[in-house]
Design a protein around this motif. Structure first.
Motif, PDB file in Angstrom:
ATOM      1  N   TYR A  42       0.841  -1.185   0.000  1.00 23.68           N
ATOM      2  CA  TYR A  42       0.000   0.000   0.000  1.00 23.68           C
ATOM      3  C   TYR A  42       0.886   1.248   0.000  1.00 23.68           C
ATOM      4  CZ  TYR A  42      -4.278  -2.633   1.165  1.00 23.68           C
ATOM      5  OH  TYR A  42      -5.352  -3.477   1.149  1.00 23.68           O
ATOM      6  N   SER A  43       0.475   2.255  -0.748  1.00 23.45           N
ATOM      7  CA  SER A  43       1.190   3.521  -0.791  1.00 23.45           C
ATOM      8  C   SER A  43       0.155   4.636  -0.907  1.00 23.45           C
ATOM      9  CB  SER A  43       2.158   3.555  -1.975  1.00 23.45           C
ATOM     10  OG  SER A  43       2.887   4.755  -2.011  1.00 23.45           O
ATOM     11  N   GLU A  44       0.081   5.488   0.110  1.00 25.77           N
ATOM     12  CA  GLU A  44      -0.958   6.509   0.178  1.00 25.77           C
ATOM     13  C   GLU A  44      -0.380   7.841   0.657  1.00 25.77           C
ATOM     14  OE1 GLU A  44      -4.673   3.503   1.364  1.00 25.77           O
ATOM     15  OE2 GLU A  44      -3.903   4.908   2.859  1.00 25.77           O
ATOM     16  N   GLN A  45      -1.134   8.901   0.423  1.00 24.37           N
ATOM     17  CA  GLN A  45      -0.810  10.215   0.970  1.00 24.37           C
ATOM     18  C   GLN A  45      -2.088  10.966   1.280  1.00 24.37           C
ATOM     19  OE1 GLN A  45       1.919  11.765  -1.998  1.00 24.37           O
ATOM     20  NE2 GLN A  45       3.687  11.417  -0.680  1.00 24.37           N
ATOM     21  N   ASN A  46      -1.980  11.882   2.212  1.00 25.45           N
ATOM     22  CA  ASN A  46      -3.107  12.731   2.576  1.00 25.45           C
ATOM     23  C   ASN A  46      -3.070  13.989   1.716  1.00 25.45           C
ATOM     24  OD1 ASN A  46      -5.026  14.363   3.730  1.00 25.45           O
ATOM     25  ND2 ASN A  46      -4.256  14.167   5.823  1.00 25.45           N
ATOM     26  N   PRO A  47      -4.060  14.213   0.851  1.00 20.60           N
ATOM     27  CA  PRO A  47      -4.049  15.405  -0.004  1.00 20.60           C
ATOM     28  C   PRO A  47      -3.925  16.718   0.765  1.00 20.60           C
ATOM     29  CG  PRO A  47      -5.643  13.836  -0.838  1.00 20.60           C
ATOM     30  CD  PRO A  47      -5.165  13.303   0.490  1.00 20.60           C
ATOM     31  N   ALA A  48      -4.365  16.740   2.020  1.00 18.28           N
ATOM     32  CA  ALA A  48      -4.205  17.956   2.821  1.00 18.28           C
ATOM     33  C   ALA A  48      -2.731  18.320   2.967  1.00 18.28           C
ATOM     34  CB  ALA A  48      -4.840  17.773   4.197  1.00 18.28           C
ATOM     35  N   GLU A  49      -1.863  17.312   2.981  1.00 13.44           N
ATOM     36  CA  GLU A  49      -0.422  17.566   3.074  1.00 13.44           C
ATOM     37  C   GLU A  49       0.081  18.253   1.803  1.00 13.44           C
ATOM     38  OE1 GLU A  49       1.463  16.764   5.692  1.00 13.44           O
ATOM     39  OE2 GLU A  49       0.444  15.135   6.767  1.00 13.44           O
ATOM     40  N   TRP A  50      -0.479  17.907   0.647  1.00 16.35           N
ATOM     41  CA  TRP A  50      -0.090  18.573  -0.601  1.00 16.35           C
ATOM     42  C   TRP A  50      -0.509  20.050  -0.555  1.00 16.35           C
ATOM     43  CZ3 TRP A  50      -3.173  14.509  -3.848  1.00 16.35           C
ATOM     44  CH2 TRP A  50      -2.528  13.260  -3.770  1.00 16.35           C
ATOM     45  N   ARG A  51      -1.724  20.271  -0.096  1.00 16.96           N
ATOM     46  CA  ARG A  51      -2.237  21.644  -0.035  1.00 16.96           C
ATOM     47  C   ARG A  51      -1.384  22.493   0.911  1.00 16.96           C
ATOM     48  NH1 ARG A  51      -7.071  20.649   2.028  1.00 16.96           N
ATOM     49  NH2 ARG A  51      -6.501  21.366   4.111  1.00 16.96           N
ATOM     50  N   GLN A  52      -1.041  21.924   2.066  1.00 17.94           N
ATOM     51  CA  GLN A  52      -0.198  22.649   3.022  1.00 17.94           C
ATOM     52  C   GLN A  52       1.179  22.927   2.438  1.00 17.94           C
ATOM     53  OE1 GLN A  52      -0.366  20.042   6.426  1.00 17.94           O
ATOM     54  NE2 GLN A  52      -2.571  20.337   6.650  1.00 17.94           N
ATOM     55  N   ALA A  53       1.718  21.959   1.691  1.00 19.88           N
ATOM     56  CA  ALA A  53       3.029  22.151   1.058  1.00 19.88           C
ATOM     57  C   ALA A  53       2.960  23.259   0.021  1.00 19.88           C
ATOM     58  CB  ALA A  53       3.499  20.844   0.419  1.00 19.88           C
ATOM     59  N   ALA A  54       1.900  23.271  -0.790  1.00 20.03           N
ATOM     60  CA  ALA A  54       1.749  24.314  -1.809  1.00 20.03           C
ATOM     61  C   ALA A  54       1.587  25.680  -1.161  1.00 20.03           C
ATOM     62  CB  ALA A  54       0.548  24.000  -2.704  1.00 20.03           C
ATOM     63  N   PRO A  96      -7.424   8.692   2.205  1.00 22.47           N
ATOM     64  CA  PRO A  96      -6.113   9.052   1.649  1.00 22.47           C
ATOM     65  C   PRO A  96      -6.008   8.669   0.178  1.00 22.47           C
ATOM     66  CG  PRO A  96      -5.873   8.015   3.800  1.00 22.47           C
ATOM     67  CD  PRO A  96      -7.312   7.872   3.430  1.00 22.47           C
ATOM     68  N   ALA A  97      -5.269   9.465  -0.573  1.00 24.17           N
ATOM     69  CA  ALA A  97      -5.068   9.178  -1.994  1.00 24.17           C
ATOM     70  C   ALA A  97      -4.293   7.876  -2.148  1.00 24.17           C
ATOM     71  CB  ALA A  97      -4.300  10.320  -2.647  1.00 24.17           C
ATOM     72  N   ILE A  98      -4.718   7.040  -3.083  1.00 24.55           N
ATOM     73  CA  ILE A  98      -3.998   5.807  -3.418  1.00 24.55           C
ATOM     74  C   ILE A  98      -3.024   6.150  -4.535  1.00 24.55           C
ATOM     75  CG2 ILE A  98      -4.195   3.411  -4.154  1.00 24.55           C
ATOM     76  CD1 ILE A  98      -7.065   3.407  -3.154  1.00 24.55           C
ATOM     77  N   LEU A  99      -1.734   5.959  -4.290  1.00 20.87           N
ATOM     78  CA  LEU A  99      -0.711   6.489  -5.180  1.00 20.87           C
ATOM     79  C   LEU A  99      -0.393   5.566  -6.337  1.00 20.87           C
ATOM     80  CD1 LEU A  99       1.892   8.226  -2.827  1.00 20.87           C
ATOM     81  CD2 LEU A  99      -0.355   9.001  -3.614  1.00 20.87           C
ATOM     82  N   TRP A 100       0.346   6.126  -7.289  1.00 26.42           N
ATOM     83  CA  TRP A 100       0.756   5.426  -8.510  1.00 26.42           C
ATOM     84  C   TRP A 100       1.568   4.170  -8.210  1.00 26.42           C
ATOM     85  CZ3 TRP A 100       5.991   4.809  -9.477  1.00 26.42           C
ATOM     86  CH2 TRP A 100       6.838   5.560  -8.655  1.00 26.42           C
ATOM     87  N   ASN A 101       2.339   4.173  -7.128  1.00 30.20           N
ATOM     88  CA  ASN A 101       3.219   3.030  -6.829  1.00 30.20           C
ATOM     89  C   ASN A 101       2.587   2.055  -5.853  1.00 30.20           C
ATOM     90  OD1 ASN A 101       3.337   4.815  -4.692  1.00 30.20           O
ATOM     91  ND2 ASN A 101       5.569   4.779  -4.481  1.00 30.20           N
ATOM     92  N   ASP A 102       1.293   2.166  -5.626  1.00 29.10           N
ATOM     93  CA  ASP A 102       0.539   1.224  -4.805  1.00 29.10           C
ATOM     94  C   ASP A 102       0.231  -0.021  -5.651  1.00 29.10           C
ATOM     95  OD1 ASP A 102      -1.651   1.484  -2.198  1.00 29.10           O
ATOM     96  OD2 ASP A 102      -2.097   0.017  -3.759  1.00 29.10           O
ATOM     97  N   VAL A 103       0.452  -1.206  -5.086  1.00 26.48           N
ATOM     98  CA  VAL A 103       0.316  -2.431  -5.894  1.00 26.48           C
ATOM     99  C   VAL A 103      -0.774  -3.371  -5.373  1.00 26.48           C
ATOM    100  CG1 VAL A 103       2.670  -2.370  -6.771  1.00 26.48           C
ATOM    101  CG2 VAL A 103       2.214  -3.529  -4.604  1.00 26.48           C
ATOM    102  N   ARG A 104      -1.770  -2.822  -4.697  1.00 23.14           N
ATOM    103  CA  ARG A 104      -2.820  -3.667  -4.122  1.00 23.14           C
ATOM    104  C   ARG A 104      -3.829  -4.156  -5.152  1.00 23.14           C
ATOM    105  NH1 ARG A 104      -5.883   0.807  -0.456  1.00 23.14           N
ATOM    106  NH2 ARG A 104      -3.772   1.659  -0.419  1.00 23.14           N
TER     107      ARG A 104
END
Length: 498
Positions: A42-54, A96-104
């Motif tokens: 599993y590989s995920e991220q919280n989109p809120a973290e992207w918004r805070q980074a931007a 959480p967003a399911i990322l491109w490198n998630d292999v589930r």
């Protein structure tokens, strides 16, 4: 003087690049965010973290370059492809967003191909792989029906930032091409695929050209950042499409080899009529009405890092590779296959593993180092060969970016193995620069991408093939291509033991 900003949303960090209209980089800022791995595969991220980074990046750039409060004319994006972002009716992130490198999603990929494999390939020009978005949607449908019932909007990572800045739902064609939902030829969402897999079209965003204007920054954010004018937001593009644009890959005969953790061999395609039968990815370009083909080596730079960490952990890469130029092409009979995490192109095989073939007592560190570099490059040549044989592609130049462009011996290997002139960039800023270029074209600072490339992109080194080495590598490459077939069954049996 007008300015444009490119925001590159990567897997580990967001980078902002601020350019003047004459193509000069005047500022940059970045912010990191964590990767979530709730369980193996599993590989995920919280989109809120992207918004805070931007938000942090924009604040930094505005504070360091006060002039952009009056003179920033546009913002655009590049971003990690395929990753699934789901919003509810209140525009809140559902999971959480399911990322491109998630292999589930292996099971869902199999279901897609069994249900509509031929139609998927015909409509989207690709086959279902774990990285793509459609399998992730099906996984949520099957495993989290309560979350799926809440979905009102679906988008990709960079489009979430665009939504934050404008309040509008958008996606460009280059990113949409990686969802397995786009009718590539007709440039629209495929009603057939949506119907087959019970996906309401209403949840999908409006499609735009990469340089298309989505809207202007909201009044609240305009005030918060201190902008004195309306800042226009442009749709942007997928990271590989933007990297290709930033490397000047906008015409026939141009290719790009990019070596990061994974490796990419990419070719500009004039038309989507070329048929690779799913063996290569075929995606819409950030350049209007153009496409690009792409093959992937899963462990390119990763193979080199693994080799260093395993066999010479005290050496930096410069020390590790300083003597590889003393070894002849072919590493004195030593071959390496970079399948240490499986492979994507041309062997879609999650269980194949890497190997050193031909070891004997006279081989030393420089032989192994050179064989690793050669093996990575041979793996990328697999993609080049398919482009040349299927599409009759002839490469007049190949732009080398990433780790492979930093070592002169490796650059010469690329020229010799690809049998093509290799060029490097004077300054390599990657997808973020491509995003800024899209904002420059969209805002009318340039009439088209050709003139924009002429201003923003400049080339440095030019490495010409050594014909004696080309001849040697042709023979060695034919041997290299036999290794997969000779070791696949063994690796699959070992996988059962693992």
């Amino acid at each position: 003087m007008s300015y444009v900003l490119g925001l590159d949303l990567g897997t580990s960090s967001l980078k902002g690049l601020l350019f003047r209209q004459d193509g000069v980089l005047v500022g940059e800022a970045s912010a990191d965010y964590p990767l979530l791995t709730p369980q193996a595969g599993y590989s995920e991220q919280n989109p809120a973290e992207w918004r805070q980074a931007a938000h942090k990046v924009l604040k930094t750039l505005v504070s360091e370059h006060e002039e952009i409060k009056k003179e920033l004319v546009g913002i655009s994006f590049s971003g990690q492809m395929h990753s699934l972002v789901l919003l509810d009716e209140s525009n809140e992130v559902i999971r959480p967003a399911i990322l491109w490198n998630d292999v589930r999603t292996t099971k869902q990929c199999r279901e897609i191909m069994e249900t509509a494999g031929d139609r998927i390939l015909n409509i989207t020009k690709n086959v279902a792989l774990e990285g793509f978005t459609l399998p992730k949607i099906l996984w949520v449908q099957e495993n989290e029906p309560e979350n799926w019932s809440k979905v009102q909007h679906m988008m990709l990572p960079k489009d979430y930032l665009s939504f934050w800045l404008t309040g509008k739902y958008s996606m460009d064609y280059s990113d949409a091409a990686g969802t397995l939902l786009l009718d590539v030829e007709n440039k629209c969402w495929s009603t057939e695929i949506l119907s087959t897999f019970s996906i309401p079209q209403e949840i999908l965003p409006t499609l735009y050209e990469s340089s298309g204007e989505v809207g202007v920054i909201t009044e609240a954010l305009k005030k918060e950042f201190g902008f004195e004018q309306d800042v226009k937001i442009y749709a942007g593009g997928a990271d590989n499409a933007c990297a290709a644009l930033a490397s000047g890959i906008i015409q026939e005969g141009a290719g790009m080899v990019s070596i990061g953790t994974s490796g990419v061999f990419l070719s500009f395609e004039q038309s989507d009529k070329v048929n690779y039968n799913g063996k290569l990815h075929l995606f819409s370009h950030a350049v209007k009405d153009k496409v690009y083909s792409m093959g992937v080596t899963l462990a390119a730079g990763n193979s080199l890092s693994w080799y260093r960490d395993t066999f010479a952990p005290t050496l930096d890469f410069g020390e590790l590779l300083k003597d590889v130029g003393t070894v002849k092409p072919g590493s004195d009979g030593l071959l390496f296959t970079p399948y240490i995490v499986g492979e994507r192109t041309p062997h879609t095989d999650s269980q194949i593993r890497g190997s050193f073939i031909g070891m004997d007592t006279h081989h030393r560190l420089p032989h192994f180092g050179r064989s690793v570099l050669e093996g990575i490059t041979f793996s990328l040549k697999d993609s080049q060969e398919m482009m040349e044989t299927t599409a009759k592609r002839t490469f007049t130049k190949i732009v080398s970016v990433g780790g492979g462009a930093k070592n002169p011996d490796w650059l010469q290997m690329q020229a010799d193995i690809f049998d093509s002139t290799i060029v490097t960039l004077t300054t390599e800023q990657g997808p973020g620069m491509g995003a800024a270029m899209l904002a420059a074209v969209g805002s009318g600072l340039f009439p088209d991408v050709n003139s924009c490339v002429g201003t923003f992109v400049s080339y440095d080194k030019e490495i010409v093939p050594i014909q004696e080495n080309v001849a040697a590598y042709k023979k060695i490459y034919e041997i290299y291509k036999q290794v997969y077939g000779a070791t696949a069954d063994i690796c699959h049996q070992l996988a059962e033991i693992r």
